[in-house]
Design a protein around this motif. Structure first.
Motif, PDB file in Angstrom:
ATOM      1  N   ALA A 199     -48.663  37.756  -8.056  1.00  0.00           N
ATOM      2  CA  ALA A 199     -49.414  38.993  -7.858  1.00  0.00           C
ATOM      3  C   ALA A 199     -48.709  40.127  -8.562  1.00  0.00           C
ATOM      4  O   ALA A 199     -47.486  40.105  -8.746  1.00  0.00           O
ATOM      5  CB  ALA A 199     -49.557  39.308  -6.366  1.00  0.00           C
ATOM      6  N   VAL A 211     -54.077  45.956  -6.752  1.00  0.00           N
ATOM      7  CA  VAL A 211     -53.503  44.637  -6.500  1.00  0.00           C
ATOM      8  C   VAL A 211     -54.243  43.646  -7.391  1.00  0.00           C
ATOM      9  O   VAL A 211     -55.478  43.610  -7.387  1.00  0.00           O
ATOM     10  CB  VAL A 211     -53.649  44.234  -5.016  1.00  0.00           C
ATOM     11  N   ARG A 212     -53.498  42.859  -8.134  1.00  0.00           N
ATOM     12  CA  ARG A 212     -54.115  41.912  -9.072  1.00  0.00           C
ATOM     13  C   ARG A 212     -53.646  40.503  -8.728  1.00  0.00           C
ATOM     14  O   ARG A 212     -52.452  40.215  -8.700  1.00  0.00           O
ATOM     15  CB  ARG A 212     -53.761  42.258 -10.511  1.00  0.00           C
ATOM     16  N   CYS A 213     -54.616  39.624  -8.459  1.00  0.00           N
ATOM     17  CA  CYS A 213     -54.319  38.218  -8.163  1.00  0.00           C
ATOM     18  C   CYS A 213     -55.578  37.407  -8.405  1.00  0.00           C
ATOM     19  O   CYS A 213     -56.668  37.800  -7.969  1.00  0.00           O
ATOM     20  CB  CYS A 213     -53.843  38.046  -6.721  1.00  0.00           C
ATOM     21  N   THR A 254     -60.342  39.400  -0.305  1.00  0.00           N
ATOM     22  CA  THR A 254     -59.869  40.610  -0.969  1.00  0.00           C
ATOM     23  C   THR A 254     -59.707  41.763   0.017  1.00  0.00           C
ATOM     24  O   THR A 254     -58.825  42.608  -0.143  1.00  0.00           O
ATOM     25  CB  THR A 254     -60.845  41.007  -2.083  1.00  0.00           C
ATOM     26  N   GLN A 291     -56.289  41.428   1.798  1.00  0.00           N
ATOM     27  CA  GLN A 291     -55.149  41.755   0.947  1.00  0.00           C
ATOM     28  C   GLN A 291     -55.065  43.258   0.703  1.00  0.00           C
ATOM     29  O   GLN A 291     -53.969  43.820   0.596  1.00  0.00           O
ATOM     30  CB  GLN A 291     -55.236  40.988  -0.373  1.00  0.00           C
ATOM     31  N   TYR A 342     -59.593  40.334  -8.720  1.00  0.00           N
ATOM     32  CA  TYR A 342     -59.503  38.925  -8.322  1.00  0.00           C
ATOM     33  C   TYR A 342     -60.564  38.117  -9.072  1.00  0.00           C
ATOM     34  O   TYR A 342     -61.362  38.656  -9.842  1.00  0.00           O
ATOM     35  CB  TYR A 342     -59.723  38.793  -6.815  1.00  0.00           C
ATOM     36  N   SER A 389     -53.233  32.171  -8.461  1.00  0.00           N
ATOM     37  CA  SER A 389     -53.288  31.995  -7.010  1.00  0.00           C
ATOM     38  C   SER A 389     -53.546  30.527  -6.723  1.00  0.00           C
ATOM     39  O   SER A 389     -54.201  29.851  -7.511  1.00  0.00           O
ATOM     40  CB  SER A 389     -54.426  32.829  -6.415  1.00  0.00           C
ATOM     41  N   VAL A 423     -51.200  34.218  -0.741  1.00  0.00           N
ATOM     42  CA  VAL A 423     -51.343  35.465  -1.497  1.00  0.00           C
ATOM     43  C   VAL A 423     -50.647  36.612  -0.770  1.00  0.00           C
ATOM     44  O   VAL A 423     -50.020  37.475  -1.400  1.00  0.00           O
ATOM     45  CB  VAL A 423     -52.828  35.775  -1.748  1.00  0.00           C
ATOM     46  N   VAL A 473     -48.150  39.385  -2.258  1.00  0.00           N
ATOM     47  CA  VAL A 473     -48.458  40.821  -2.167  1.00  0.00           C
ATOM     48  C   VAL A 473     -47.348  41.555  -1.413  1.00  0.00           C
ATOM     49  O   VAL A 473     -46.920  42.647  -1.815  1.00  0.00           O
ATOM     50  CB  VAL A 473     -49.829  41.038  -1.503  1.00  0.00           C
ATOM     51  N   GLU A 497     -44.230  43.020 -10.261  1.00  0.00           N
ATOM     52  CA  GLU A 497     -44.835  41.701 -10.470  1.00  0.00           C
ATOM     53  C   GLU A 497     -44.013  40.642  -9.763  1.00  0.00           C
ATOM     54  O   GLU A 497     -42.778  40.667  -9.778  1.00  0.00           O
ATOM     55  CB  GLU A 497     -44.885  41.388 -11.977  1.00  0.00           C
TER      56      GLU A 497
END
Length: 753
Positions: free
Chosen positions: A459, A471-473, A483, A486, A505, A513, A525, A529, A591
């Motif tokens: 993430a 937040v990127r995953c 989502t 998270q 996402y 993921s 996840v 995070v 990251e």
């Protein structure tokens, strides 16, 4: 692994609250685009041609009539299709190999391995033309002997092999001798039929090639592993494959693997040089996508006169396909639920010439607990004991097989709360003693159980000078609110408003993921995070500490709290905006990259020391028509120990959904396979019966909300535990209402009368 005790955090404001799902509006308004809804110029449509035999070879295939249909672009068969690279065999060193649903190299062979296997693909300008032309393709076959009858093949079952993550056997003491000597015993044989997933969104793929670059819109539960699989099968670099799956209309395990439709859509798009969409019909889903295995099970229990178990024997037979399939851990829950000095567990397999079976919500536990919890209930009848009291007398302090400690186990508390809320004390103990007019009324209970595990996730978290967080995953959202939870976690960890957090996402270009399965995604996840948020706060604090006059100079991360859009030590502190502005930074990014070998090793080490699981207690009331045998579920209560609950609204929805699916398993669902031909004869919702609103009562759910100290944020997993035990609770209520023990699912009129 970041545990509850180790993490740094601010005041919890959003975790635990009933927050609306972020994708809800897009889905109900039609704004959300699913895999079969993405427009492309020149889009063509594909349809599959299923084999009509269970095993054999294609000796000829006539495509002339299909090619003559107006709008047909191409008909691909084993005679003209470019071969794909064969799938790799499963290896624990690369868990992405797990997603190979079968070993069949579609359209690269004249071999037929099951009735329904795709033997040709028609590509046309419209889905109607493709579907009609597919009916005109005429294969000729040389049939070979096939084994398709599970019941007939059961005597030939062989022992199932275990692996690092799934045991197939257990022995403690001498259970068979103890059973023979037990003063009170039950010894029962149970059967469960095959089941199929019926997601609202059937499997669909839109595939687009641009040179050697591939874009796939896919209804998948496993974005990252699907990407690896496609790169391997089509021999392109992984970086050249992009899988997009922001919305998935249900999966339940059926979309965890890579099935024929996905591969053949990509193959067809490359062959015709145009974007191709392949949306499976309901019938095609049943015939090309595996479902749950059927099973036969023996559960034998021995006890003393006080109800203390002296022996547990649980054996099973299930099936896989000859070309693949996932063995179900049917005796999994039995390893952990009841204390006994003697335990004997065995799982056996047969291989059939049918489409590979696959995971379905709570694989193993759902059908295994039907047999185990029904047998425990029958033992209570033999002893004249209340079925809850029998369970409590045999509640273990440590894991019954190997003595490992439970991270936490609140089965007693779940039953105590459930009995009070359900009014269990008003249950008349005698079978058939409770009536309401023509209806016989019965009450039953059963224990729910599902193990917990975490896999590696990556993430990134970005904070900008305006206090906005991204937040990127590359996780999957199947409607469970992934989502949303998270975003709640990140908002609390960084001390910012929930409205300022955006989650990206559903895209393989995002950090990897694990798949959405095994109730693992949220915890996996969340661990990433939490770690990324902690790393980001450390970076921001480092910026603040370097600034002259900062109130945070000299502070360590353990002493500061994230709140009110910044970092604070008591009343002193600064907002993120102020810190970044002074440092001349527009944003800060943290990251966390997954390290699968390390986390897998850590997971295996944890399994040696601890038992981590979600559990619960089901309370069911049924009404059975005394004349017709019709069974109606009239009341339901579930009380669950699922660790820390992140979102009260989505958690309750997930728990209810599992119970509804369990009601279908108990009373209606059954895939019918012709024992002569291997053909599924009820491939669709007209003949495969699932519960509708009229079949489902009000479902009350409660959870204990006690964090698990060995899991990220204390959460355990919710999606699967609530189906386990449901079928047994219904069967046990029917036993109380009628005196009849139903051993074979589904519980239909003929079995009750």
């Amino acid at each position: 692994m970041t545990t509850t005790a180790e993490r740094t955090t601010g005041a919890e404001k959003y975790v635990g609250q009933p927050v609306d799902r972020r994708d809800g509006r897009a889905k109900v308004t039609g704004e959300a685009r699913f895999a079969a809804e993405h427009p492309y110029p020149g889009l063509a449509h594909a349809a599959l041609v299923p084999a009509a035999i269970a095993r054999g070879r294609i000796t000829a295939i006539d495509t002339a009539a299909a090619r003559a249909v107006p709008g047909v672009i191409e008909v691909l068969t084993h005679e003209n299709a470019a071969p794909m690279k064969p799938p790799r065999a499963f290896t624990p060193l690369d868990l992405s190999t797990f997603v190979s649903a079968t070993s069949v190299n579609y359209l690269a062979t004249d071999e037929v391995h099951w009735n329904g296997q795709p033997v040709a693909v028609v590509v046309a300008e419209t889905p109607q033309a493709a579907g009609y032309a597919a009916t005109l393709v005429r294969p000729a076959y040389q049939e070979l002997p096939a084994v398709v009858d599970f019941a007939a093949e059961e005597p030939n079952a062989v022992p199932q092999k275990g692996n690092l993550l799934q045991e197939a056997t257990a022995d403690k003491g001498d259970a068979l001798a103890a059973l023979a000597a037990a003063p009170v015993k039950v010894d029962l044989r149970f059967t469960t039929p095959p089941y199929h997933h019926n997601a609202i969104e059937p499997h669909a793929t839109t595939a687009v090639w641009d040179g050697d670059r591939l874009t796939v819109h896919e209804s998948t539960q496993n974005i990252a592993w699907l990407r690896k699989h496609l790169a391997q099968r089509f021999e392109v670099p992984e970086r050249n494959v992009r899988v997009l799956s922001p919305y998935v209309g249900g999966g339940f395990g059926g979309k965890a693997m890579v099935w024929a439709g996905t591969l053949l859509a990509v193959l067809a798009a490359r062959a015709v040089g145009r974007p191709v969409r392949l949306a499976l019909s309901r019938a095609a889903v049943y015939r090309t996508v595996g479902g749950r295995t059927p099973s036969t099970q023996r559960v034998a229990l021995g006890a003393d006169a006080d109800g203390r178990l002296t022996a547990i024997v649980h054996t099973s037979v299930s099936r896989t396909g000859r070309v693949g399939g996932m063995p179900e851990p049917i005796t999994s829950a039995t390893r952990h639920l009841y204390a006994a000095p003697n335990i004997h567990l065995r799982q056996h397999l047969v291989q059939l010439d049918l489409v590979s079976n696959t995971a379905m919500r709570a694989p193993g536990e759902a059908i295994g607990t039907f047999a185990l919890e029904s047998a425990v209930d029958e033992l209570a009848w033999q002893l004249g004991l209340d079925p809850i009291e029998l369970r409590m007398r045999n509640e273990p302090e440590r894991d019954p097989v190997d003595g490992k400690r439970f991270t936490r186990r609140l089965v007693r508390e779940a039953y105590a709360l459930g009995a009070e809320r359900f009014g269990w004390s008003g249950r008349e103990p005698r079978a058939g003693a409770m009536r309401d007019g023509r209806w016989l009324v019965g009450m039953g209970v059963a224990t729910a159980y599902h193990p917990s595990m975490v896999l590696a996730a990556s993430a990134t978290v970005r904070l900008d000078a305006a206090g906005r967080v991204v937040v990127r995953c590359g996780m999957q959202e199947m409607g469970m609110g992934a989502t949303t939870v998270q975003a709640q976690i990140a908002a609390d960890e960084l001390g910012v408003p929930l409205s300022s957090v955006r989650v990206e996402y559903g895209d393989s270009d995002l950090p990897d993921s694990p798949g959405a399965g095994g109730s693992m995604q949220t915890a996996s996840v969340a661990a990433a995070v939490l770690a990324a948020c902690d790393k980001l706060k450390r970076s921001v604090l480092a910026l603040a500490r370097r600034a002259p006059g900062s109130p945070l100079r000299g502070q360590r991360i353990s002493r500061v709290v994230a709140r009110d859009g910044g970092l604070f030590h008591g009343a002193a502190g600064e907002t993120y905006a102020a810190i970044l502005a002074r440092a001349g930074r527009e944003h800060v990014t943290a990251e966390v990259k997954a390290n699968m070998p390390v986390l897998l090793a850590r997971t295996l080490l944890e399994r040696r020391r601890w038992v981590k699981a979600a559990c619960g207690a089901h309370f069911c009331e049924v009404r059975v028509d005394a004349d017709t045998g019709e069974v109606r579920v009239s009341r339901w209560l579930g009380v669950f120990d699922v660790g820390r609950v992140i979102n009260a609204k989505t958690a309750a929805s997930q728990l209810r959904g599992g119970i509804v699916m369990g009601l279908g398993m108990a009373l209606a669902e059954e895939t019918l396979v012709d024992p002569r031909t291997g053909r599924i004869v009820n491939p669709g919702l007209a003949d495969y019966h699932v519960p509708v609103h009229a079949d489902v009562p009000r479902i009350d759910v409660h959870y204990l909300d006690e964090p698990d100290p060995r899991m990220p944020l204390g959460l355990v997993g919710i999606g699967e535990v609530s189906i386990a035990g449901v079928a047994a609770a219904v069967a046990n209520a029917v036993r109380h209402a009628t005196g009849k023990r139903v051993l074979d699912l589904p519980i239909t009129l003929d079995k009750v009368l």
